[in-house]
Design an enzyme around this catalytic site. Structure first.
Site, PDB file in Angstrom:
ATOM      1  CE  LYS A 170      -5.661  38.014 -11.670  1.00 42.07           C
ATOM      2  NZ  LYS A 170      -6.461  36.981 -12.289  1.00 42.07           N
ATOM      3  CB  CYS A 184      -9.788  35.981  -7.919  1.00 39.73           C
ATOM      4  SG  CYS A 184      -9.264  34.297  -8.227  1.00 39.73           S
TER       5      CYS A 184
HETATM    6  N1  SAJ Z   1     -20.846  37.123  -7.634  1.00 35.80           N
HETATM    7  C1  SAJ Z   1     -21.977  37.830  -7.236  1.00 35.80           C
HETATM    8  N2  SAJ Z   1     -22.712  38.501  -8.172  1.00 35.80           N
HETATM    9  C2  SAJ Z   1     -22.362  38.502  -9.477  1.00 35.80           C
HETATM   10  C3  SAJ Z   1     -21.207  37.797  -9.882  1.00 35.80           C
HETATM   11  C4  SAJ Z   1     -20.455  37.118  -8.936  1.00 35.80           C
HETATM   12  O1  SAJ Z   1     -22.337  37.859  -6.057  1.00 35.80           O
HETATM   13  O2  SAJ Z   1     -23.083  39.130 -10.265  1.00 35.80           O
HETATM   14  C5  SAJ Z   1     -20.031  36.395  -6.645  1.00 35.80           C
HETATM   15  C6  SAJ Z   1     -19.922  34.892  -6.898  1.00 35.80           C
HETATM   16  O3  SAJ Z   1     -21.014  34.205  -6.370  1.00 35.80           O
HETATM   17  C7  SAJ Z   1     -18.615  34.569  -6.198  1.00 35.80           C
HETATM   18  C8  SAJ Z   1     -17.771  35.815  -6.426  1.00 35.80           C
HETATM   19  O4  SAJ Z   1     -18.692  36.845  -6.734  1.00 35.80           O
HETATM   20  O5  SAJ Z   1     -18.785  34.393  -4.810  1.00 35.80           O
HETATM   21  C9  SAJ Z   1     -16.725  35.728  -7.518  1.00 35.80           C
HETATM   22  O6  SAJ Z   1     -17.148  34.904  -8.562  1.00 35.80           O
HETATM   23  P1  SAJ Z   1     -16.881  35.114 -10.115  1.00 35.80           P
HETATM   24  O7  SAJ Z   1     -17.473  33.930 -10.788  1.00 35.80           O
HETATM   25  O8  SAJ Z   1     -17.339  36.413 -10.582  1.00 35.80           O
HETATM   26  O9  SAJ Z   1     -15.278  35.178 -10.234  1.00 35.80           O
HETATM   27  P2  SAJ Z   1     -14.072  34.208  -9.793  1.00 35.80           P
HETATM   28  O10 SAJ Z   1     -13.542  34.667  -8.493  1.00 35.80           O
HETATM   29  O11 SAJ Z   1     -14.443  32.775  -9.915  1.00 35.80           O
HETATM   30  O12 SAJ Z   1     -12.997  34.517 -10.951  1.00 35.80           O
HETATM   31  C10 SAJ Z   1     -12.491  35.833 -11.122  1.00 35.80           C
HETATM   32  C11 SAJ Z   1     -12.594  36.224 -12.601  1.00 35.80           C
HETATM   33  N3  SAJ Z   1     -12.361  37.649 -12.736  1.00 35.80           N
HETATM   34  C12 SAJ Z   1     -13.216  38.488 -13.359  1.00 35.80           C
HETATM   35  O13 SAJ Z   1     -14.287  38.143 -13.810  1.00 35.80           O
HETATM   36  C13 SAJ Z   1     -12.792  39.921 -13.488  1.00 35.80           C
HETATM   37  C14 SAJ Z   1     -11.624  35.409 -13.413  1.00 35.80           C
HETATM   38  O14 SAJ Z   1     -11.611  35.860 -14.747  1.00 35.80           O
HETATM   39  C15 SAJ Z   1     -10.195  35.529 -12.839  1.00 35.80           C
HETATM   40  O15 SAJ Z   1      -9.303  34.696 -13.509  1.00 35.80           O
HETATM   41  C16 SAJ Z   1     -10.233  35.073 -11.398  1.00 35.80           C
HETATM   42  O16 SAJ Z   1     -11.158  35.892 -10.673  1.00 35.80           O
HETATM   43  C17 SAJ Z   1      -8.818  35.224 -10.829  1.00 35.80           C
HETATM   44  O17 SAJ Z   1      -8.149  34.193 -10.620  1.00 35.80           O
HETATM   45  O18 SAJ Z   1      -8.349  36.322 -10.651  1.00 35.80           O
END
Ligand code: SAJ
Length: 406
Positions: A201, A255
């Site tokens: 995880k 996360c």
């Molecule tokens: N972000 C970027 N660039 C990108 C992608 C994301 O700057 O290319 C930023 C987003 O704007 C945000 C952050 O990263 O601030 C995280 O966003 P996210 O949408 O990628 O992820 P989370 O935090 O909403 O959800 C993640 C997910 N994990 C993965 O994709 C590996 C989700 O599947 C998990 O369930 C969740 O964390 C968790 O609870 O662990």
């Protein structure tokens, strides 16, 4: 009957999903207000597909209460905060929940921990806690770790279609828990031991953090040499084995910006790329701040109060503000004793920071420089309203002429 403990971002959709598929579900949370809201038939956060799911679950008879139930299966989805200084996880919410379960459960009940825990937490904190209370794991109670993977903004779909991991001490118990998740989960369900499930995880979120950090570092490199990072990423991604993510104003949420710290905290000296990635992503809000400064100078602007941040959530089209880049940016201004910037976010209906607006028109009236921090659909649909403003777009969504990019 399944008793879901903790009705937050993970527990609530999971409870609703289970109930909607016909399981008898009782959702328990110690927050009386939250339980009262759910009992009234109102949801506690906005999420695509949740109202429909809630309706179905209510029809099937889901119950909400502050009391723990006597049953043979519990799913725990309580917070696992971490200490910002030591970077160690605080397992006390999980332990408190298990303690209360032990007070009511019959012998041999199964407790599934969905909350993210750092690798080794169950061995180091949960098992000793249960043993100390005089219970035997594997006889009096079975412990399982089934970390969630759903992404805010697409939770309902992902609950159903993502594959999942179930970590248990015995295959028999793992199979029993699998049967519960199988009622709604169409993805593959992998059975393994608890340590592997914990580690996997955290590794998944760390993978993403590192990849985002690479994109963010490229953005800083390209900015220093006046090159277009988006064009470079677009071209590089044509390579069949390259898939660079998108740079942005920072990484928020509870996360991706948190889990890698568990590895840094537990494996100091070994978690090197992981630490570097965390630092790069954490540096982005300050990078944005210094860009704001440069853009102001270029436009002979001196009054910070004419700068407005659009977006307060950690990503687009959700109402979750935890660890958001905008909050990180405002915190950093506070450290420098600067007056906070004006803020507007159509998804955040209650004022949580100073100088926050609830009215988009008023916000636009009061600022000359708009910094797009979050690419909500709302701003994409209203881009023309930014005409005549200086726009600094950290999300690469604005194509108005003269827009400053990350
Ligand atoms: N972000 C970027 N660039 C990108 C992608 C994301 O700057 O290319 C930023 C987003 O704007 C945000 C952050 O990263 O601030 C995280 O966003 P996210 O949408 O990628 O992820 P989370 O935090 O909403 O959800 C993640 C997910 N994990 C993965 O994709 C590996 C989700 O599947 C998990 O369930 C969740 O964390 C968790 O609870 O662990």
């Amino acid at each position: 009957m399944i008793n879901v403990i903790g009705l937050g971002y993970i527990g609530l959709p999971t409870a609703l999903m289970l109930a909607s598929k016909g399981a008898q579900v009782v959702g328990t949370d110690y927050n009386k207000e939250l339980v009262a809201t759910l009992k009234k038939g109102e949801l506690t956060f906005e999420e695509k597909g949740m109202p429909e799911l809630f309706k179905k679950a209510l029809e099937k008879g889901i119950v909400f209460t502050t009391e723990y139930q006597k049953t043979d299966i519990y799913i725990i989805a309580v917070p696992t905060p971490y200490d910002k200084v030591s970077k160690k996880i605080d397992a006390s919410y999980v332990n408190k929940a298990i303690e209360t379960v032990l007070e009511v459960c019959p012998k041999g009940a199964t407790v599934v921990i969905e909350s993210t825990v750092s690798p080794g937490t169950i061995d180091r904190h949960v098992r000793p806690f249960i043993n100390k209370k005089g219970y035997v794991i594997g006889e009096d109670i079975h412990i399982v770790h089934a970390p969630e993977r759903i992404i805010p903004g697409n939770m309902v779909y992902e609950l159903e279609y993502n594959s999942r991991t179930i970590g248990a001490d015995s295959m028999e118990i793992a199979e029993k828990v699998k049967a519960v998740y199988e009622t709604f989960c169409k993805g593959e369900i992998i059975l393994t031991d608890i340590r592997t499930a914990e580690m996997t995880k955290v590794v998944e979120n760390t993978f993403r953090d590192i990849n985002i950090a690479f994109a963010n570092e490229l953005a800083q490199i390209c900015r220093s040499d006046n090159m277009d990072v988006y064009k470079i990423i677009e071209i590089a991604n044509k390579h069949p084995r390259v898939n660079i993510l998108t740079p942005g104003p920072g990484v928020g949420g509870h996360c991706i910006s948190v889990d890698p710290w568990f590895l840094v905290g537990d494996y100091p000296g070994l978690a090197n790329i992981i630490l570097a990635a965390r630092k790069i992503n954490d540096s982005m809000p300050e990078f944005v701040l210094s860009r704001i400064n440069d853009i102001m100078k270029e436009n002979n602007m001196t009054d910070l109060s004419r700068v407005g941040l659009y977006g307060l959530t950690y990503k687009e089209n959700v109402d979750d503000t935890r660890e958001s880049p905008t909050l990180q940016l405002l915190e950093s201004m506070e450290k420098h004793l600067a007056e906070p910037l004006k803020v507007y976010d159509p998804w955040v209906k209650r004022n949580i920071v100073e100088h926050q607006y609830q009215d988009f028109d008023k916000f636009l009236n009061d600022v000359d420089l708009v910094v797009i921090m979050v690419a909500h659909k709302h701003i994409k649909d209203n881009m023309n309203r930014l005409k005549g403003k200086i726009v600094y777009d950290t999300k690469n969504v604005c194509d108005l002429e003269g827009t400053y990019k990350l």
